[in-house]
Scaffold this motif. Structure first.
Motif, PDB file in Angstrom:
ATOM      1  N   ALA A 113      72.487  59.944  41.294  1.00 30.89           N
ATOM      2  CA  ALA A 113      72.811  61.309  40.854  1.00 30.89           C
ATOM      3  C   ALA A 113      73.679  61.924  41.952  1.00 30.89           C
ATOM      4  N   ILE A 131      64.135  64.719  29.055  1.00 30.71           N
ATOM      5  CA  ILE A 131      64.877  64.589  30.310  1.00 30.71           C
ATOM      6  C   ILE A 131      64.962  65.948  31.003  1.00 30.71           C
ATOM      7  N   TRP A 152      70.391  67.400  32.964  1.00 29.34           N
ATOM      8  CA  TRP A 152      70.961  66.127  32.527  1.00 29.34           C
ATOM      9  C   TRP A 152      71.598  66.256  31.155  1.00 29.34           C
ATOM     10  N   THR A 160      72.999  63.673  27.781  1.00 28.94           N
ATOM     11  CA  THR A 160      73.052  62.328  27.202  1.00 28.94           C
ATOM     12  C   THR A 160      74.030  62.291  26.036  1.00 28.94           C
ATOM     13  N   LEU A 194      73.747  58.500  30.183  1.00 33.25           N
ATOM     14  CA  LEU A 194      73.096  59.629  30.842  1.00 33.25           C
ATOM     15  C   LEU A 194      73.975  60.113  31.991  1.00 33.25           C
ATOM     16  N   PRO A 252      73.463  62.470  35.086  1.00 30.83           N
ATOM     17  CA  PRO A 252      72.449  63.250  35.799  1.00 30.83           C
ATOM     18  C   PRO A 252      72.980  64.538  36.433  1.00 30.83           C
ATOM     19  N   GLU A 311      63.541  61.622  36.825  1.00 29.28           N
ATOM     20  CA  GLU A 311      63.236  60.589  35.842  1.00 29.28           C
ATOM     21  C   GLU A 311      63.174  61.218  34.464  1.00 29.28           C
ATOM     22  N   ALA A 351      67.252  58.572  38.302  1.00 29.43           N
ATOM     23  CA  ALA A 351      68.453  58.917  39.065  1.00 29.43           C
ATOM     24  C   ALA A 351      68.027  59.366  40.457  1.00 29.43           C
TER      25      ALA A 351
END
Length: 182
Positions: A37, A70, A74, A76, A117, A119, A125, A151
């Protein structure tokens, strides 16, 4: 006469049971991915890759749905065999976005389901559960997979601000000076 009717019902029910079976398989079902990250690269991605295979004997049209658990920072995105979708798309069929892009898999066909993903420089996590539905039976999950992401922040010394030092006179006898820094 009863035996004939009973035989007919038995044959009909057997024919319905042995009719085409939908058999979708997610490979692998659990994906573990680790990455960095990096606060200096907010667009860096950690990518989990998986596939859905139609192991049945009939074509099947599928819808996937992304269920993220998440960190708020973050982001996605999903890629399938049709295209890669932006972060605001949580399914390949979303009426409110005017999106209707089911994946049709013939027997033996495969589609990728990749979770990207970002981050955004935040360590942690999280899990993204991808559910796949057969559009012939859209109320029941046909198959699913868990994408688990970790990350971490970078642990490099490359980002240190270094300033050259000067030691003089060189050679020295009784004393010396150090110049440098701020």
């Amino acid at each position: 006469m009863k035996q004939t009717i009973l035989l007919f019902v038995f044959i009909l029910s057997t024919a319905l049971v042995t009719e085409a079976q939908v058999s979708l398989v997610f490979t692998p079902q659990t994906i573990e991915k680790e990455g960095i990250a990096d606060p200096n690269d907010l667009f860096m991605e950690i990518v989990g890759k998986a596939y859905v295979v139609n192991e049945g004997d009939e074509p099947v049209s599928i819808q996937w749905v992304r269920n993220p658990d998440i960190l708020e920072e973050w982001e996605t995105m999903i890629c399938d065999n049709n295209q890669c979708y932006p972060a605001q798309v949580s399914s390949n069929i979303m009426e409110d976005l005017g999106l209707n892009a089911p994946s049709t898999l013939n027997p033996g066909d495969t589609t990728n389901i990749d979770v990207h993903l970002r981050p955004r420089g935040v360590a942690g996590e999280g899990t993204v559960i991808m559910e796949v539905y057969d559009l012939a039976n859209p109320d029941e999950v046909a198959v699913s997979a868990d994408f688990n992401f970790t990350a971490s922040l970078p642990s490099s010394t490359n980002d240190l601000n270094t300033t050259p030092l000067t030691v003089f006179p060189n050679p020295t006898a009784d004393y010396f000076n150090i110049r440098g820094g701020n």
